[in-house]
Design a protein around this motif. Sequence first.
Motif, PDB file in Angstrom:
ATOM      1  N   GLY A 271      -4.597   4.701   6.261  1.00 14.80           N
ATOM      2  CA  GLY A 271      -3.838   3.438   5.810  1.00 14.80           C
ATOM      3  C   GLY A 271      -2.740   3.306   6.816  1.00 14.80           C
ATOM      4  O   GLY A 271      -2.256   2.177   6.774  1.00 14.80           O
TER       5      GLY A 271
ATOM      6  N   PHE B 284      -6.384  -4.331   9.106  1.00 16.08           N
ATOM      7  CA  PHE B 284      -6.873  -3.209   8.620  1.00 16.08           C
ATOM      8  C   PHE B 284      -8.165  -2.782   9.426  1.00 16.08           C
ATOM      9  O   PHE B 284      -9.149  -3.345   8.876  1.00 16.08           O
ATOM     10  CB  PHE B 284      -7.067  -3.194   7.196  1.00 16.08           C
ATOM     11  CG  PHE B 284      -7.103  -1.787   6.346  1.00 16.08           C
ATOM     12  CD1 PHE B 284      -6.129  -1.356   5.857  1.00 16.08           C
ATOM     13  CD2 PHE B 284      -8.212  -1.041   6.306  1.00 16.08           C
ATOM     14  CE1 PHE B 284      -5.988  -0.120   4.986  1.00 16.08           C
ATOM     15  CE2 PHE B 284      -8.362   0.220   5.878  1.00 16.08           C
ATOM     16  CZ  PHE B 284      -7.076   0.672   5.099  1.00 16.08           C
TER      17      PHE B 284
ATOM     18  N   VAL C  67      -4.486  -5.670   0.894  1.00 16.62           N
ATOM     19  CA  VAL C  67      -5.423  -5.123   2.000  1.00 16.62           C
ATOM     20  C   VAL C  67      -6.512  -5.824   1.864  1.00 16.62           C
ATOM     21  O   VAL C  67      -6.727  -6.010   3.160  1.00 16.62           O
ATOM     22  CB  VAL C  67      -5.682  -3.490   1.450  1.00 16.62           C
ATOM     23  CG1 VAL C  67      -6.616  -3.120   2.372  1.00 16.62           C
ATOM     24  CG2 VAL C  67      -4.075  -2.712   1.453  1.00 16.62           C
TER      25      VAL C  67
ATOM     26  N   LEU D 166       0.963  -1.126   0.053  1.00 13.89           N
ATOM     27  CA  LEU D 166       0.089   0.038   0.028  1.00 13.89           C
ATOM     28  C   LEU D 166       0.726   1.434  -0.057  1.00 13.89           C
ATOM     29  O   LEU D 166       0.620   2.212  -0.723  1.00 13.89           O
ATOM     30  CB  LEU D 166      -0.928  -0.096   1.082  1.00 13.89           C
ATOM     31  CG  LEU D 166      -2.070   1.132   1.324  1.00 13.89           C
ATOM     32  CD1 LEU D 166      -3.022   1.188   0.168  1.00 13.89           C
ATOM     33  CD2 LEU D 166      -2.736   1.278   2.757  1.00 13.89           C
TER      34      LEU D 166
END
Length: 324
Positions: free
Chosen positions: A191, A250, A132, A61
């Motif tokens: 993020g 996440f 992700v 990412l």
Amino acid sequence: MASTLKCLSVLVLAFLVIDAANGQGLKLGFYAKTCPNAESIIHKTVASYVSYNPTFPAALLRMHFHDCFVRGCDGSVLLNSTSTNQTEKAAIPNLSLRGFSIIDAAKAAVEKACPGVVSCADILALSARDSVAMIKGPWWNVPTGRRDGRVSTIADAFIHLPPPFFNVTQLKASFASKGLNAKDLAVLSGGHTIGISACASFSQRLYNFTGKGDSDPSLDSEYVPRLKSKCKPNDIVTTAEMDPGSFKTFDSSYYKIVAKRRGLFTSDATLLDDAETKAYVRSQATNNGPTFFKDFAVSMEKMNAIEVLTGNAGEIRKHCAFVN
């Protein structure tokens, strides 16, 4: 007549330039006919790495972000330096990038199936999304059709990558230059819910914020001793979790940390210095971030279309680290 045709040509060229800047030329399933298994091959390759190392999604990412903010999402961050040119990889912010081997492996697998068809830029964009999602993060659309850039310079990385010590005004300006707004800034900062950082990236906030041996007053005073116990002065080896206790998952807990004034970077803390970004932080710090996943998907779709090369621009690299 010749004059009219010339004017029309200029107008067409202008529209093409505008379209390229806005990500036009990309479409979902771009490789459906030319390499129908491309996305599944990339997904399988990424999954093989993430299954044994769940920190890779943070790395991919970050790499994708660093690629898109410098010359657009063109895979230029993947290029190796040469004897005559230092590329983006050589810039200090990029020295800690990881995951190049994943992109190389995915590229090799796709090349075996469909030589010279799928770009490294698309592989990076898809790998970031897929990785992700593999750690239960959001899923977003990744239209494909990007071409690989042939230019990568260390100077561009220093100019365009927003550093961790930027304040909110500087960050908003940086994001605006890429077509992203204040909400995108607050959303994409989320993020930081995954990944780690070298102590050197934020130790000034602990030990010498104003040059007088003080700590950053915007950092929770009760949290400072905990960070100091982990990060000693001038420590360039140790790392710290950006979202302690949840750095491999996440989720929206990043916003709870920022709201408590425990974000590692100035760029995290400064989100509380702007009315719009502060409101977003507080809205996601409660009730498990009610809109964070949806918002992240929207902002990522905007980000991965920044200044893309399409059509006949750029090239399709044979190896992601080298121009053809």
